[in-house]
Design an enzyme around this catalytic site. Structure first.
Site, PDB file in Angstrom:
ATOM      1  CB  ILE A 135     -38.394  23.160 -20.578  1.00 22.01           C
ATOM      2  CG1 ILE A 135     -39.626  22.682 -21.351  1.00 22.01           C
ATOM      3  CG2 ILE A 135     -37.397  22.019 -20.477  1.00 22.01           C
ATOM      4  CD1 ILE A 135     -39.390  22.447 -22.816  1.00 22.01           C
TER       5      ILE A 135
ATOM      6  NE  ARG B 107     -30.523  26.038 -13.122  1.00 19.84           N
ATOM      7  CZ  ARG B 107     -29.394  26.276 -12.471  1.00 19.84           C
ATOM      8  NH1 ARG B 107     -29.418  27.011 -11.375  1.00 19.84           N
ATOM      9  NH2 ARG B 107     -28.246  25.799 -12.908  1.00 19.84           N
ATOM     10  CG  MET B 108     -38.384  31.057 -12.063  1.00 19.03           C
ATOM     11  SD  MET B 108     -38.186  30.646 -10.349  1.00 19.03           S
ATOM     12  CE  MET B 108     -39.839  30.960  -9.824  1.00 19.03           C
TER      13      MET B 108
ATOM     14  N   GLY C 212     -41.144  38.247 -14.067  1.00 14.01           N
ATOM     15  CA  GLY C 212     -40.020  37.995 -13.176  1.00 14.01           C
ATOM     16  C   GLY C 212     -38.689  38.109 -13.888  1.00 14.01           C
TER      17      GLY C 212
ATOM     18  CB  THR D 215     -33.754  40.539 -13.731  1.00 19.54           C
ATOM     19  OG1 THR D 215     -32.942  39.378 -13.993  1.00 19.54           O
ATOM     20  CG2 THR D 215     -34.679  40.245 -12.557  1.00 19.54           C
TER      21      THR D 215
ATOM     22  CG  ASN E 267     -36.233  37.835  -4.871  1.00 18.57           C
ATOM     23  OD1 ASN E 267     -37.113  37.130  -4.394  1.00 18.57           O
ATOM     24  ND2 ASN E 267     -34.952  37.536  -4.768  1.00 18.57           N
TER      25      ASN E 267
ATOM     26  CG  HIS F 202     -27.700  35.202  -8.045  1.00 11.51           C
ATOM     27  ND1 HIS F 202     -27.496  36.458  -7.525  1.00 11.51           N
ATOM     28  CD2 HIS F 202     -29.014  34.928  -7.842  1.00 11.51           C
ATOM     29  CE1 HIS F 202     -28.632  36.932  -7.040  1.00 11.51           C
ATOM     30  NE2 HIS F 202     -29.571  36.025  -7.221  1.00 11.51           N
ATOM     31  CG  HIS F 203     -27.520  30.085 -10.874  1.00  7.16           C
ATOM     32  ND1 HIS F 203     -27.488  30.193 -12.253  1.00  7.16           N
ATOM     33  CD2 HIS F 203     -28.672  30.694 -10.478  1.00  7.16           C
ATOM     34  CE1 HIS F 203     -28.572  30.830 -12.671  1.00  7.16           C
ATOM     35  NE2 HIS F 203     -29.306  31.149 -11.615  1.00  7.16           N
TER      36      HIS F 203
ATOM     37  CE  LYS G 210     -29.171  37.208 -11.336  1.00  4.16           C
ATOM     38  NZ  LYS G 210     -30.472  37.040 -12.041  1.00  4.16           N
TER      39      LYS G 210
END
EC number: 1.17.1.8
Length: 269
Positions: free
Chosen positions: A13, A15-16, A101, A103, A127, A158-159, A162
């Site tokens: 659900i 973003r990624m 993915g 981090t 990435n 970044h946004h 993060k």
């Protein structure tokens, strides 16, 4: 006709997760079969396609990965370190390969991931963008040629949501540079702060970090000498490049037995 690779997604659900699902649905070689959320999530039992706005796809949101063990070939995880380690336990138990993915891992957590790679195949990358992995190669070559004569700085943006800093990608860039220069990234880094900082140490990598708005991701590496400056920049305009790389990685690792891999293996760089 080759069978499609069946993929499980954690955090579907987010973003990624949404980007990954959309890319899986567009890829003729992959098929989404499992969407896993945290225990007691309010959307359990709902069709994930309907929730993310692409229409029903017949995959119901679940919090029980263990009962889905026969329904997927590869797990893709973009969550948080603690969650990733739990999913790794499941993958190890059921002999499922995993693409990571996430981090922000500690050294001890990375060692745990490495230990699991002796029993299953794991791809871990800060990435998954093809462009950023080409950037790593450009930075390596540039460092080899002018690194000893340059002040090197990494700027990352970044946004605002993060949660880790510097970004995993920025740290990986730092590792690329450190290996060429025979430096220790943990010891040979500068994180700029206010006040009297003294003369800049030439044998260190400077990091500048910005968290603002909805910036997907931008990384710039500066090589500055007394006479000239080179800037190498990668900007992600959306997250789909990350999703495509992650799906490409899942397809690549599907038939692997054991081992720890990254995007340089997937892309044969």
């Amino acid at each position: 006709m080759n069978k499609k690779t069946r993929i499980a997604i954690t955090g579907p659900i987010g973003r990624m997760g949404r980007m990954l699902i959309k890319e899986i649905q567009n890829n003729k070689q992959s098929h989404l079969t499992v969407a896993v959320v945290q225990k007691k999530h309010q959307l359990i039992g709902q069709d994930i396609g309907r929730i993310i706005g692409i229409g029903e796809i017949g995959v119901l949101i679940s919090d029980e990965l263990n009962i889905k063990k026969n329904d997927f070939d590869v797990l893709i995880d973009f969550t948080r370190p603690a969650g990733t380690l739990e999913y790794l336990k499941y993958c190890n138990k059921f002999k499922k390969n995993i693409v990571i993915g996430t981090t922000g891992f500690s050294k001890e957590e990375i060692d745990i991931i490495k230990s699991y790679s002796q029993k299953i195949a794991i791809i871990i990358a800060s990435n998954f963008s093809i462009g950023i992995n080409l950037l790593f190669q450009l930075i390596k070559k540039t460092t080899q040629i002018i690194g000893k004569d340059s002040d090197i700085n990494i700027l990352e943006y970044h946004h605002r949501n993060k949660i880790d800093a510097p970004s995993g990608t920025a740290l990986e860039i730092g590792e690329v540079i450190s290996k060429v220069m025979n430096w220790n990234l943990n010891q040979d880094s500068i994180y700029y702060q206010k006040g009297i900082t003294g003369i800049r140490d030439a044998k260190k990598i400077g990091f500048s970090i910005v968290r603002a708005g909805n910036i997907v991701g931008k990384h710039t590496v500066m090589f500055s000498s007394c006479d000239e400056e080179i800037k190498i920049t990668h900007t992600a305009s959306n997250r789909m490049s990350f999703a495509r790389g992650a799906i490409q990685s899942a397809l690549w690792i599907h038939k692997k037995n054991t081992g720890l891999f990254d995007m340089t293996d997937v892309l044969s760089l």
